[in-house]
Design a protein around this motif. Structure first.
Motif, PDB file in Angstrom:
ATOM      1  N   ALA A  15      62.952  -5.998  12.429  1.00  8.54           N
ATOM      2  CA  ALA A  15      63.772  -6.353  13.591  1.00  8.54           C
ATOM      3  C   ALA A  15      65.165  -5.735  13.458  1.00  8.54           C
ATOM      4  N   LEU A  16      65.708  -5.764  12.237  1.00  8.51           N
ATOM      5  CA  LEU A  16      67.058  -5.230  12.044  1.00  8.51           C
ATOM      6  C   LEU A  16      67.090  -3.712  12.194  1.00  8.51           C
ATOM      7  N   ALA A  17      65.998  -3.065  11.832  1.00  6.48           N
ATOM      8  CA  ALA A  17      65.998  -1.607  11.916  1.00  6.48           C
ATOM      9  C   ALA A  17      65.741  -1.127  13.329  1.00  6.48           C
ATOM     10  N   ASN A  18      64.829  -1.787  14.023  1.00  7.01           N
ATOM     11  CA  ASN A  18      64.374  -1.220  15.294  1.00  7.01           C
ATOM     12  C   ASN A  18      64.744  -2.020  16.534  1.00  7.01           C
ATOM     13  N   TRP A  19      65.067  -3.262  16.383  1.00  5.78           N
ATOM     14  CA  TRP A  19      65.330  -4.084  17.581  1.00  5.78           C
ATOM     15  C   TRP A  19      66.664  -4.798  17.447  1.00  5.78           C
ATOM     16  N   LYS A  20      67.680  -4.016  17.200  1.00  2.41           N
ATOM     17  CA  LYS A  20      68.993  -4.623  17.046  1.00  2.41           C
ATOM     18  C   LYS A  20      69.441  -5.319  18.316  1.00  2.41           C
ATOM     19  N   ARG A  78      64.506  -3.020   5.699  1.00  4.31           N
ATOM     20  CA  ARG A  78      65.287  -2.452   6.787  1.00  4.31           C
ATOM     21  C   ARG A  78      65.494  -0.960   6.561  1.00  4.31           C
ATOM     22  N   ALA A 128      64.010   1.940   8.881  1.00  2.56           N
ATOM     23  CA  ALA A 128      64.974   2.824   9.542  1.00  2.56           C
ATOM     24  C   ALA A 128      64.728   4.275   9.158  1.00  2.56           C
ATOM     25  N   GLU A 136      62.276   7.755  14.237  1.00  6.64           N
ATOM     26  CA  GLU A 136      62.573   6.902  15.376  1.00  6.64           C
ATOM     27  C   GLU A 136      61.658   7.239  16.556  1.00  6.64           C
ATOM     28  N   PHE A 190      58.611   5.104  17.005  1.00  9.55           N
ATOM     29  CA  PHE A 190      58.918   3.843  17.662  1.00  9.55           C
ATOM     30  C   PHE A 190      59.003   4.044  19.178  1.00  9.55           C
TER      31      PHE A 190
END
Ligand SMILES: Nc1ncnc2c1ncn2[C@@H]1O[C@H](COP(=O)(O)OP(=O)(O)O)[C@@H](O)[C@H]1O
Ligand SMILES: [Mg+2]
Lengths: 322, 322, 365
Positions: free
Chosen positions: A123-128, A203, A207, A211, A214
């Motif tokens: 969540a922290l890497a892709n859905w900030k 994370r 990350a 990208e 994703f």
């Protein structure tokens, strides 16, 4: 260093050195280098060796001989005793109890902590979202707070959590639930204190994945969980292995949380080991003590020797956090 | 940038006029701010709870209660700095601080020096590099309890090194640090270094290996001796790794607990006391909670004193994230 | 502000007043763009000018700060990427490594809960179009770069959408494959005739593929026109310098009485195709290397005297670097006409293909 590159003249071959430069395996430099390394290696290997030989000797031989000497007469009795009859206080059922306690603590703690941390890292890497980075920063700072500062209030948190859950379970007729002093309390504690480093690990890993993968997933209509399970997870085996290594050794080796958040019946192996070896009653059986120590170190040692390079990667990742 | 931009920090979207359009075209639904990215927000609940309840909440709770006279149970009757005055007037605490200072200084210096030297030796393209690394690093996989017990055994005067050397004919040889008020802390240091230097070596080796190979070519062409290249060129280049190691070693030093418990239980007498031991004894043995809280608060302050300058050096120049 | 003009239902993609900020940085600035159905639009510009950002906004992968995006007459400003009716192809292919080619192509359709038979039919058709049938059961790791990109295109194709978005799809390929796939994409467009928005920083790709090129700089479209117009009538100094390799020659001087004056150079501007040539104390004359010819005879007002400095053999033709006063000028000449350094020559100017820019505004006159 003499410049001895062999030039091949256009016509014929001239005098002087030609071909590969001779190597001398016994050059002073090499003797120094390997000599130092071998002495160092002996220093590091010695305690393991001493543990092994001591645990295979009988007590009379230990009293007579020196601790570095190999056993004259190999006996496995100390191992048997350490495993099944060594005493801690009134209990005399050996380390086996602690071993199984540790296993019961280890499995859910590893599973829960890695599950939560992997989802958090993803969540922290892709859905900030606004604020997510802030909480993550505080989480990382939290990793530096000495455990002693939080130990006592966590006892209260676990007690209150138990009361809170009991409120519902009693209403449902399921009786009271305890969290503090039980396995699940310890699982929660391991999850909490493993979170900073594991989250950082996951994370950074997520990350580092392209990208565009994703984005492709989003164009293909996959959501938060769809992308996590169908796209990210299948690519993440290495990082899960690293996290497993980190957690298995970390949780198995834990002493502090085991002492504080469990009761004697479910003490983990490290706590029981310390109680066996450092108990004041009775005569000291050093061979049994060393067998017990080895037994306790066995699980992380196996993990270490089996995982090889991945272990190094795991701790290097752990080291990033500080 | 890893930001996939699912939500930019501004968050706002759409044109002022688009609300009117929305009425006519059903596909354009404005998601509410709170529910945007909902799955991600739910996924981060465990992290946010950990941060707020444990790292922030429990820490503040302890600091606040360190200003009370809580004994067996926490209570909020503030007594100002009384606990801190008692703490700094307490001999055991003063011994702990002194021990921590000695252990910390030595541990920091030796870890860095030994770690770097070993890394440089292993970096020399030697044979059996993996074997050497495996041997030097394995103690890191073991728990502090195991480490403490092994070294307790090896340093045992009746059977260990002292006896072995005496048997060789040096009748007056004395090497019994664990039973000496003065030297006990060095006995613990030996065990601590044995366990921890492998990690520092691994980090440093990774750092050295990360340096551009061309540096070596350049220094070879210019005829700079190898050791000089390491000291004058490599060390400045792996500064980030050194900083990481320093932080790592430092936070390990402040937390040191299990090792002492296993190796000496704080003895002989109180001469190997450490702050973490002091805290635990006050909180869980003497039922003198507030005194334990005050001591742990001092540990927190110590960590802050180490970390704030580091954080300032590392991140001071850049603008903060979040 | 954004006036509520009637939606241009003719347009396939309509971008209106689009602004995007990353924090405090405005990356796209009040952009408007209409793309006709079946049109092939290329977004061209230097790296960091916001091309990918614009494409991601159209795809719904970025939340815009202000403005609207319409696709096929629907306001999709707040729609999810998968709801927008677009297919996207990425520079790094972005194939899911653990799925087979078939799995990659059907992943999106499965998410739509499409019946398996329909999925199979679509995958088969796309595979046929792209000639990748033999690869269907392989994993991406076992494919070459060119094959991977075909699969990535196939993944967009099976979605059966009207709008294709390409983000530098050929940048990771070597030169030979790049030109092959370029032709293939063009063929695909001719065949399917859907709308394509194609991001690149490669002007050859832009000139060969585009129906219209949007040249971008700093989050602003500098010029949106057909390739030939962009090439021959660049709207401003930036476009003129960005398009063409080697770049257009710029000579700083002044326009006075229908003539261009620079140090040692006087050129008659008769025949210039553009706006009125009022006097400007500061102007720039832009001449493409291929629009200059080398002669031996000086004609007052028509030629520029210059000295050869270097002659670069490019294989097919040759590039001559000359010095005319302070100005360095490059000229493309046939290889046979090579000249030695130091030779003095005269350069004949084709004024119908020249451009004059105002030095202040940088716009073409
Ligand atoms: N997630 C992001 N956060 C902040 N700035 C970004 C982000 N993505 C891109 N940018 C900035 O926006 C600008 C445009 O980027 P981009 O659209 O990727 O350029 P390009 O034209 O090369 O595709 C760049 O200056 C880039 O630094
Ligand atoms: Mg780009």
């Amino acid at each position: 260093m003499a410049d001895a590159t062999a030039n091949t003249p256009a016509v014929g071959i001239g005098p002087g050195p030609r071909g590969a430069k001779p190597r001398n395996a016994f050059a002073p430099r090499n003797i120094m280098l390997y000599g130092t390394l071998i002495i160092v290696a002996i220093y590091y290997a010695l305690p393991l060796y001493v543990m092994i030989v001591t645990s295979l000797k009988g007590m009379p031989e230990i009293r007579m001989g020196n601790i570095f000497a190999p056993p004259l007469e190999v006996t496995f009795e100390p191992w048997v005793k350490a495993w099944s009859t060594a005493c801690t206080g009134i209990n005399c059922d050996g380390l086996s109890r602690g071993f199984w306690n540790s296993v019961w603590i280890l499995v859910p703690s590893v599973v829960v902590s890695i599950t939560i941390a992997s989802v958090t890292g993803y969540a922290l890497a892709n859905w900030k979202f606004k604020g997510s980075e802030f909480f993550f920063a505080v989480l990382l700072i939290g990793a530096f707070i000495p455990y002693q500062v939080m130990l006592y209030p966590i006892v209260l948190v676990l007690k209150n959590l138990g009361d809170g859950i009991s409120f519902f379970t009693v209403a449902l007729g399921l009786g009271k639930v305890q969290v503090y002093g039980t396995l699940w309390g310890l699982v929660i504690v391991h999850t909490i204190f493993g979170m900073p480093i594991l989250t950082l690990l996951f994370r950074n890993y997520f990350a580092s994945l392209p990208e565009e993968l994703f984005k492709a997933g989003r164009v293909d209509g996959a959501g938060f969980w769809g992308i996590f399970f169908r796209i990210m997870l299948p690519m993440s085996l290495p990082i899960f292995v690293v996290a497993m290594i980190l957690q298995v050794t970390g949780i198995w080796n834990d002493f502090l949380f085991g002492v504080i958040y469990t009761k004697p019946e479910i003490y983990p192996m490290t706590v029981q080991l310390n109680n066996i070896v450092n108990s004041v009653q009775g005569i000291k059986e050093y061979n049994v003590n060393m067998a017990a120590t080895l037994l306790t170190g066995l699980v992380p040692l196996i993990v270490y020797f089996v995982s090889g390079k991945l272990f190094v990667r795991g701790i290097a990742a752990g080291a990033v956090k500080g | 940038m890893a930001d996939t931009g699912i939500s930019s920090s501004s968050g706002a979207r759409g044109a002022p006029g688009s609300v009117a359009t929305q009425a006519t075209l059903p596909i354009a639904r404005k998601p509410s701010r709170l529910f945007r990215n909902l799955a991600s927000k739910i996924a981060l609940v465990p992290m946010i709870l950990t941060v707020l309840v444990i790292f922030v909440g429990c820490t503040i709770w302890t600091v606040v209660h360190s200003f009370t006279s809580s004994k067996l149970l926490p209570k909020l009757d503030f007594v100002g700095l009384a606990q801190y005055e008692r703490l700094w007037g307490n001999d055991r605490w003063m011994v702990s601080i002194k021990n921590l200072a000695v252990y910390g200084t030595c541990s920091m210096i030796f870890s860095l020096v030994i770690g770097f030297t070993l890394a440089a030796l292993l970096d020399r393209k030697i044979r059996f590099e993996n074997t050497f690394r495996t041997i030097i690093l394995y103690p890191f996989a073991l728990s502090f309890i195991v480490t403490g017990l092994v070294w307790q055994w090896i340093l045992n005067p009746d059977f260990g090194i002292e006896k072995v050397v005496r048997d060789l004919g040096f009748e007056s040889f004395v090497f019994d640090p664990l039973h000496s008020d003065q030297f006990v802390i060095y006995g613990i240091l030996i065990a601590g270094l044995w366990q921890g230097t492998g990690l520092v070596m691994c980090l440093m080796l990774a750092g050295i290996r990360g340096i551009d190979e061309d540096i070596w070519k350049a220094s070879r062409i210019e005829g700079i001796p190898v050791w000089k290249t390491y000291v004058q060129i490599i060390i400045p280049m792996i500064r980030p790794v050194i900083v990481t190691s320093v932080v790592l070693i430092a936070s390990g030093i402040v937390k040191v607990y299990d090792l002492v418990v296993a190796q000496t239980s704080g003895g002989p007498g109180t001469s190997s006391q450490m702050p973490a031991l002091y805290v635990m004894d006050r909180m869980f043995k003497d039922q003198n909670l507030a005194q334990g809280f005050a001591a742990s608060t001092m540990m927190l302050v110590a960590v802050a004193i180490i970390l704030i300058p580091w954080a300032y050096l590392e991140f001071g120049g850049k603008k903060s994230r979040g | 502000m954004n006036t509520m003009t009637a939606v241009n239902t003719e347009s396939s993609i309509s971008i209106r007043d689009l602004t995007l900020n990353f924090g405090a940085v405005q990356v796209l600035k009040r952009m408007d763009l209409e793309v006709a159905p079946g049109e092939f639009i290329v977004l061209l510009g230097p790296s960091g000018c916001g091309k990918s950002t614009l494409l991601n906004c159209i795809a719904g992968l970025l939340d815009i700060t202000d403005g609207q995006i319409w696709i096929k007459g629907k306001n999709v400003t707040w729609a999810e990427p998968s709801e927008r009716g677009i297919g996207m192809v990425f520079q790094s292919y972005a194939l899911y490594p653990q799925m087979t080619v078939r799995g990659n192509m059907s992943f999106g359709l499965k998410n739509q809960k499409m019946p398996q038979a329909e999925i199979d039919a679509r995958v088969a058709r796309a595979a046929e179009i792209l000639q990748i049938q033999p690869l269907l059961d392989r994993k991406p790791g076992a494919l070459s770069g060119g094959q991977r990109q075909r699969v990535a295109i196939g993944r967009a194709l099976v979605r059966d959408v009207d709008v294709f978005l390409f983000d530098e799809p050929l940048s990771n390929l070597d030169a030979k494959l790049r030109s092959e796939l370029r032709v293939e994409i063009k063929r695909l467009h001719n065949k399917l005739n859907n709308t394509m928005v194609y991001v690149t920083h490669d002007q050859i790709e832009a000139l060969t593929l585009a129906d219209r090129i949007a040249v971008m700089r700093g989050g602003v479209i500098q010029q949106l026109d057909e390739p030939q117009t962009i090439y021959n009538r660049p709207a401003n100094l930036f476009v003129a310098g960005f398009i063409g390799s080697p770049s257009m020659n710029f000579i700083h001087g002044a326009v006075k009485g229908g003539k261009f004056y620079a140090e040692g150079i006087v050129v008659d501007l008769a025949g210039y195709e553009g706006g009125a040539l009022i006097d400007r104390p500061k102007a720039i004359l832009g001449l493409r290397p291929e629009h200059l010819t080398v002669t031996n005879t000086a004609v007052a007002g028509k030629t520029i005297a210059a000295t050869v400095e270097i002659d670069e053999n490019l294989g097919a033709d040759s590039l001559l670097w000359l010095k005319a006063g302070d100005n360095q000028i490059s000229v493309r000449i046939p290889v046979e006409d090579r000249l030695n350094a130091g030779t003095s020559v005269h350069l004949e100017v084709d004024m119908s293909k020249a451009s004059i820019f105002d030095a202040e505004t940088e716009a073409r006159v």
